[in-house]
Design a protein around this motif. Structure first.
Motif, PDB file in Angstrom:
ATOM      1  N   UNK A 134       0.825  -1.216   0.000  1.00  0.00           N
ATOM      2  CA  UNK A 134       0.000   0.000   0.000  1.00  0.00           C
ATOM      3  C   UNK A 134       0.857   1.263   0.000  1.00  0.00           C
ATOM      4  N   UNK A 135       0.379   2.274  -0.691  1.00  0.00           N
ATOM      5  CA  UNK A 135       1.132   3.532  -0.811  1.00  0.00           C
ATOM      6  C   UNK A 135       1.443   4.135   0.556  1.00  0.00           C
ATOM      7  N   UNK A 136       0.527   4.018   1.485  1.00  0.00           N
ATOM      8  CA  UNK A 136       0.742   4.585   2.817  1.00  0.00           C
ATOM      9  C   UNK A 136       1.923   3.902   3.505  1.00  0.00           C
ATOM     10  N   UNK A 137       2.017   2.580   3.331  1.00  0.00           N
ATOM     11  CA  UNK A 137       3.115   1.839   3.952  1.00  0.00           C
ATOM     12  C   UNK A 137       4.445   2.200   3.297  1.00  0.00           C
ATOM     13  N   UNK A 138       4.433   2.333   1.962  1.00  0.00           N
ATOM     14  CA  UNK A 138       5.661   2.723   1.259  1.00  0.00           C
ATOM     15  C   UNK A 138       6.128   4.093   1.722  1.00  0.00           C
ATOM     16  N   UNK A 139       5.183   5.029   1.851  1.00  0.00           N
ATOM     17  CA  UNK A 139       5.540   6.373   2.311  1.00  0.00           C
ATOM     18  C   UNK A 139       6.179   6.326   3.691  1.00  0.00           C
ATOM     19  N   UNK A 140       5.587   5.529   4.586  1.00  0.00           N
ATOM     20  CA  UNK A 140       6.104   5.443   5.950  1.00  0.00           C
ATOM     21  C   UNK A 140       7.516   4.859   5.968  1.00  0.00           C
TER      22      UNK A 140
END
Length: 505
Positions: A371-377
């Motif tokens: 997920x994009x949110x996990x990649x960002x984190x």
């Protein structure tokens, strides 16, 4: 300007800058007529950049070039040839589907009216090659001859077109011993004619066999010019690798208490690496030392499965494993930061965010997108942890400085939480600040229990953080230094030892 009639070329203060990197820093090079001059240094030392500045491939950012007593400004390879500077590379840059004579006279063929005068061209080619000690039929296709003969043809063409300076860049890399001696005969003939020859190679035996003197580059600077009649192998290697001992408060322990993580037994690849063996413990840093061509990168690639070994076994925590490819290695908790980050590491047009996520996504499988949110984190975590300097995560990674690219590449692999990390020249071509940060990171990872194998030409670094150092020479494992034995002097001695006299008392 210089009035010395024996002086062929004098390059003064040559500098070249790339984003985030000083490739050449005020470099001088002096060549005399009738001299074979070695240009030495590890990968990234600046040899290729200097040659490209001398031959007009790169526009230099500082300095001047004096050729035959006159200041010149090569603007292209063709321009440098007309000035008198010819270059022959390892990969022969000729046309194998044309004849030898056609290659020699391409672009300047003798004409009879509107047609090429082949009889005259073949006769001239035969006479030219005879002057180089080679008697062949120039009407035959170039591809029908050995690589050594093709090299001689390339040299003959360069000399005929230039005639003052000849630069040979790794000309013997693909030749056997007999072919090398053929080529050396040609080079000695050119010396007798009064040409200045620049000889670039990583074979030190050949340097002492054919060259009169050497200029040594390290980290974009000249660190010495030496007379090879009086110099020793130790002298040359010391200049190439440096010998200033790194200082640190806590010298790495020679004995690591962690459990054995990886056992490598007799890893071998024909033509690439002789049998390599190593037991590596958790929390241990093992250095790989050796000159360019010694087998450091080959060892790293074999262990990581980037190249399939012919023989040998690997055990991970006592259980034998098979590595068919890098994907298997990653699945077993291995990670590799390659030597050439630009061509084998980063994906230049992808964002910093996507580059950091690549290995983790590959490990999870492309059918299970992160997920994009996990990649960002994840990306933001490593940007903070490694102090990666960037405008935003969306910027293409190619726009980062060399040091920040290297830290982003490290972040990619650290995101997979590996047990075993291989670093191939982790500090090459980066600024001093990033250099120190990466060394500190290696020490931190070691303290956290990660096992590391670090291949480096920077001896000060190996001395600083290695519990042990494996020494490679001629693609063989020739020595191991442990604990207090790990010093710059001992590494140099192991690398420079004459294989002909080893074991002789």
């Amino acid at each position: 300007m210089t009035n010395d009639p024996h002086l062929a070329l004098h390059a003064r203060g040559i500098s070249k800058f790339f984003p985030g990197t000083i490739a050449l820093d005020n470099v001088d090079l002096t060549l005399h007529r009738g001299e074979i001059h070695a240009l030495l240094g590890e990968n990234g030392a600046g040899k290729s950049t200097l040659i490209k500045c001398l031959t007009g491939v790169y526009r230099r950012d500082g300095g001047e070039i004096e050729l035959g007593g006159e200041v010149v400004d090569p603007k292209s390879t063709h321009h440098s040839q007309t000035l008198g500077i010819g270059t022959v590379y390892q990969e022969v840059n000729l046309l194998p589907n044309l004849t030898v004579a056609e290659n020699l006279y391409l672009g300047r063929q003798p004409m009879r009216g509107p047609f090429v005068d082949r009889r005259k061209m073949n006769s001239a080619a035969r006479e030219t090659l005879r002057g180089f000690g080679v008697q062949i039929d120039p009407a035959q296709l170039l591809s029908s001859f050995s690589v050594a003969i093709q090299q001689v043809v390339a040299i003959a063409r360069a000399v005929e077109m230039s005639g003052k300076i000849l630069i040979l860049d790794e000309p013997t890399a693909s030749l056997d011993n007999e072919e090398v001696q053929l080529l050396f005969g040609v080079i000695r003939t050119l010396k007798e004619r009064g040409l200045a020859v620049v000889f670039i190679t990583h074979f030190l035996d050949q340097v002492f066999d054919i060259c009169d003197c050497a200029t040594v580059l390290r980290n974009g600077q000249v660190v010495g010019r030496i007379d090879l009649e009086t110099a020793t192998r130790n002298d040359v290697i010391t200049l190439m690798l440096g010998r200033q001992l790194a200082t640190r408060v806590n010298k790495p322990a020679s004995q690591i208490e962690g459990h054995t993580l990886l056992e490598i037994d007799g890893l071998h690849k024909t033509g690439m690496l002789d049998a390599f063996s190593l037991d590596l413990r958790e929390g241990e840093v093992v250095g790989l030392a050796g000159l360019l061509g010694s087998g450091r990168t080959e060892t790293a690639n074999l262990i990581f499965g980037a190249v399939k070994a012919d023989h040998g076994r690997l055990k991970l925590r006592g259980k034998e494993i098979q590595l068919r490819n890098p994907r298997d290695a990653v699945a077993h908790g291995f990670a590799l930061c390659p030597e050439d980050r630009k061509t084998e590491g980063i994906v230049g047009d992808l964002s910093v965010r996507d580059n950091i996520a690549l290995a983790l996504q590959a490990r999870r499988g492309w059918t299970r997108p992160i997920p994009r949110k996990e990649i960002d984190a994840i990306a933001q975590h490593y940007v903070r942890t490694l102090d990666i300097r960037l405008a935003n995560l969306d910027m293409p990674i190619r726009l980062l400085s060399g040091g920040n690219q290297q830290k982003a590449l490290l972040a990619r692999w650290l995101a997979t939480e590996p047990d075993f990390l291989i670093l191939d020249e982790p500090t090459r071509g980066i600024d001093i600040g990033a250099h120190a940060e990466i060394i500190a990171l290696i020490e931190r990872l070691q303290q956290n229990g990660m096992a590391l194998l670090v291949a480096s030409s920077e001896m000060e670094e190996l001395v600083a953080y290695s519990n042990r150092v494996i020494v490679l020479r001629d693609r063989k494992q020739v020595g191991e230094l442990v604990g207090d034995e790990v010093t710059s002097d001992n590494i140099i001695k192991a690398i420079a030892a004459d294989p002909q006299t080893e074991g002789v008392t």
